[in-house]
Design a protein around this motif. Structure first.
Motif, PDB file in Angstrom:
ATOM      1  N   ILE A 132      -1.689  -4.012 -10.274  1.00  0.00           N
ATOM      2  CA  ILE A 132      -1.271  -2.683  -9.851  1.00  0.00           C
ATOM      3  C   ILE A 132      -2.480  -1.770  -9.946  1.00  0.00           C
ATOM      4  N   GLU A 133      -2.783  -1.109  -8.835  1.00  0.00           N
ATOM      5  CA  GLU A 133      -3.860  -0.121  -8.807  1.00  0.00           C
ATOM      6  C   GLU A 133      -3.216   1.239  -8.620  1.00  0.00           C
ATOM      7  N   GLY A 134      -2.881   1.876  -9.719  1.00  0.00           N
ATOM      8  CA  GLY A 134      -2.206   3.168  -9.700  1.00  0.00           C
ATOM      9  C   GLY A 134      -1.473   3.366 -11.009  1.00  0.00           C
ATOM     10  N   ASP A 135      -0.992   4.572 -11.224  1.00  0.00           N
ATOM     11  CA  ASP A 135      -0.282   4.882 -12.452  1.00  0.00           C
ATOM     12  C   ASP A 135       1.091   4.215 -12.468  1.00  0.00           C
ATOM     13  N   VAL A 136       1.543   3.886 -13.672  1.00  0.00           N
ATOM     14  CA  VAL A 136       2.840   3.253 -13.876  1.00  0.00           C
ATOM     15  C   VAL A 136       3.665   4.165 -14.777  1.00  0.00           C
ATOM     16  N   ARG A 137       4.893   4.479 -14.349  1.00  0.00           N
ATOM     17  CA  ARG A 137       5.827   5.280 -15.146  1.00  0.00           C
ATOM     18  C   ARG A 137       7.158   4.550 -15.176  1.00  0.00           C
ATOM     19  N   VAL A 138       7.303   3.684 -16.188  1.00  0.00           N
ATOM     20  CA  VAL A 138       8.482   2.836 -16.324  1.00  0.00           C
ATOM     21  C   VAL A 138       8.855   2.795 -17.808  1.00  0.00           C
ATOM     22  N   PRO A 139      10.145   2.939 -18.153  1.00  0.00           N
ATOM     23  CA  PRO A 139      10.523   2.930 -19.567  1.00  0.00           C
ATOM     24  C   PRO A 139      10.135   1.652 -20.312  1.00  0.00           C
ATOM     25  N   ASN A 140      10.340   0.488 -19.697  1.00  0.00           N
ATOM     26  CA  ASN A 140      10.071  -0.792 -20.349  1.00  0.00           C
ATOM     27  C   ASN A 140       9.111  -1.607 -19.489  1.00  0.00           C
ATOM     28  N   VAL A 141       7.995  -2.037 -20.087  1.00  0.00           N
ATOM     29  CA  VAL A 141       6.974  -2.763 -19.343  1.00  0.00           C
ATOM     30  C   VAL A 141       6.617  -4.051 -20.081  1.00  0.00           C
ATOM     31  N   VAL A 142       6.557  -5.147 -19.326  1.00  0.00           N
ATOM     32  CA  VAL A 142       6.041  -6.416 -19.833  1.00  0.00           C
ATOM     33  C   VAL A 142       4.869  -6.759 -18.934  1.00  0.00           C
ATOM     34  N   LEU A 201       0.867  -1.177   0.000  1.00  0.00           N
ATOM     35  CA  LEU A 201       0.000   0.000   0.000  1.00  0.00           C
ATOM     36  C   LEU A 201       0.901   1.223   0.000  1.00  0.00           C
ATOM     37  N   GLY A 202       0.963   1.928  -1.115  1.00  0.00           N
ATOM     38  CA  GLY A 202       1.840   3.089  -1.248  1.00  0.00           C
ATOM     39  C   GLY A 202       2.630   3.008  -2.539  1.00  0.00           C
ATOM     40  N   ASP A 203       3.297   4.109  -2.862  1.00  0.00           N
ATOM     41  CA  ASP A 203       4.058   4.184  -4.100  1.00  0.00           C
ATOM     42  C   ASP A 203       5.315   3.331  -4.028  1.00  0.00           C
ATOM     43  N   GLY A 225      -0.848   1.739  -5.438  1.00  0.00           N
ATOM     44  CA  GLY A 225      -0.062   2.965  -5.459  1.00  0.00           C
ATOM     45  C   GLY A 225       0.657   3.076  -6.786  1.00  0.00           C
ATOM     46  N   LYS A 226       1.359   4.178  -6.981  1.00  0.00           N
ATOM     47  CA  LYS A 226       2.091   4.395  -8.218  1.00  0.00           C
ATOM     48  C   LYS A 226       3.338   3.514  -8.259  1.00  0.00           C
ATOM     49  N   VAL A 227       3.736   3.130  -9.466  1.00  0.00           N
ATOM     50  CA  VAL A 227       4.986   2.406  -9.680  1.00  0.00           C
ATOM     51  C   VAL A 227       5.825   3.280 -10.600  1.00  0.00           C
ATOM     52  N   ILE A 228       6.982   3.726 -10.081  1.00  0.00           N
ATOM     53  CA  ILE A 228       7.801   4.695 -10.792  1.00  0.00           C
ATOM     54  C   ILE A 228       9.244   4.208 -10.833  1.00  0.00           C
ATOM     55  N   ALA A 229       9.825   4.209 -12.024  1.00  0.00           N
ATOM     56  CA  ALA A 229      11.225   3.824 -12.190  1.00  0.00           C
ATOM     57  C   ALA A 229      12.100   5.066 -12.204  1.00  0.00           C
ATOM     58  N   SER A 230      13.379   4.864 -11.946  1.00  0.00           N
ATOM     59  CA  SER A 230      14.343   5.951 -12.030  1.00  0.00           C
ATOM     60  C   SER A 230      14.420   6.434 -13.471  1.00  0.00           C
TER      61      SER A 230
END
Length: 168
Positions: free
Chosen positions: A70-80, A33-35, A50-55
């Motif tokens: 995942i319940e939240g926005d995803v910001r990752v360069p490569n996703v499978v 629970l959380g980013d 929560g959000k999933v954020i990559a460097s």
């Protein structure tokens, strides 16, 4: 990505094209629970609310198994993705949607692979890196209000054409 060539799982096949290994694993019985902020590779078998954020690393990768959500926005360069995401997905490099992938939200991508059976309930927005985006509706939406330039019949025809391209 997983380092195992013995698996016949389609997400493993798609992930094997990436050179990033799994640095972090969220197990099937785990709920966060959380980013989540990470570098390198993240594999999700469990649940994240929560959000999933990559460097900022362009090689960072996220893989979500058919059991992962995942319940939240995803910001990752490569996703499978072979699981479920409820939220917008921003894949600045590449996104691969396996047959059991389910997204309720918009998908922003540079390069997309989509297996038969994958579902997106939202818009597909292509980003070619120049700042100009092409916008495709992944579902047939009700016609928007017309400014007189296009009639409702033209809008419905266009929505069906785009739906055929995306689902086709």
């Amino acid at each position: 990505m997983f380092g195992s060539s013995s698996s016949n799982n389609s997400s493993s096949k798609a992930a094997s094209n990436s050179s990033v290994g799994v640095d972090t694993l969220i197990g099937r019985q785990t709920e966060i629970l959380g980013d989540v902020r990470f570098t390198g590779g993240l594999h999700v078998d469990g649940k994240i609310k929560g959000k999933v954020i990559a460097s900022a690393d362009k090689a960072a990768a996220l893989s979500v198994s058919e059991h992962g959500t995942i319940e939240g926005d995803v910001r990752v360069p490569n996703v499978v993705l072979n699981g479920v995401v409820t939220g917008d997905v921003h894949a600045s490099q590449k996104i691969a949607l396996s047959s059991k992938a389910r997204i309720t939200g918009n998908v922003f991508y540079r390069l997309i692979e989509m297996e038969s059976g994958a579902k997106v309930n939202g818009q597909l927005v292509h980003d070619d890196g120049t700042g100009a985006s092409a916008n495709f509706s992944a579902t047939a939406a009700a016609p928007a209000e017309s400014d007189g330039a296009r009639g409702a019949a033209d809008e419905l025809s266009e929505a069906r054409r785009v739906k055929g391209i995306v689902n086709g």
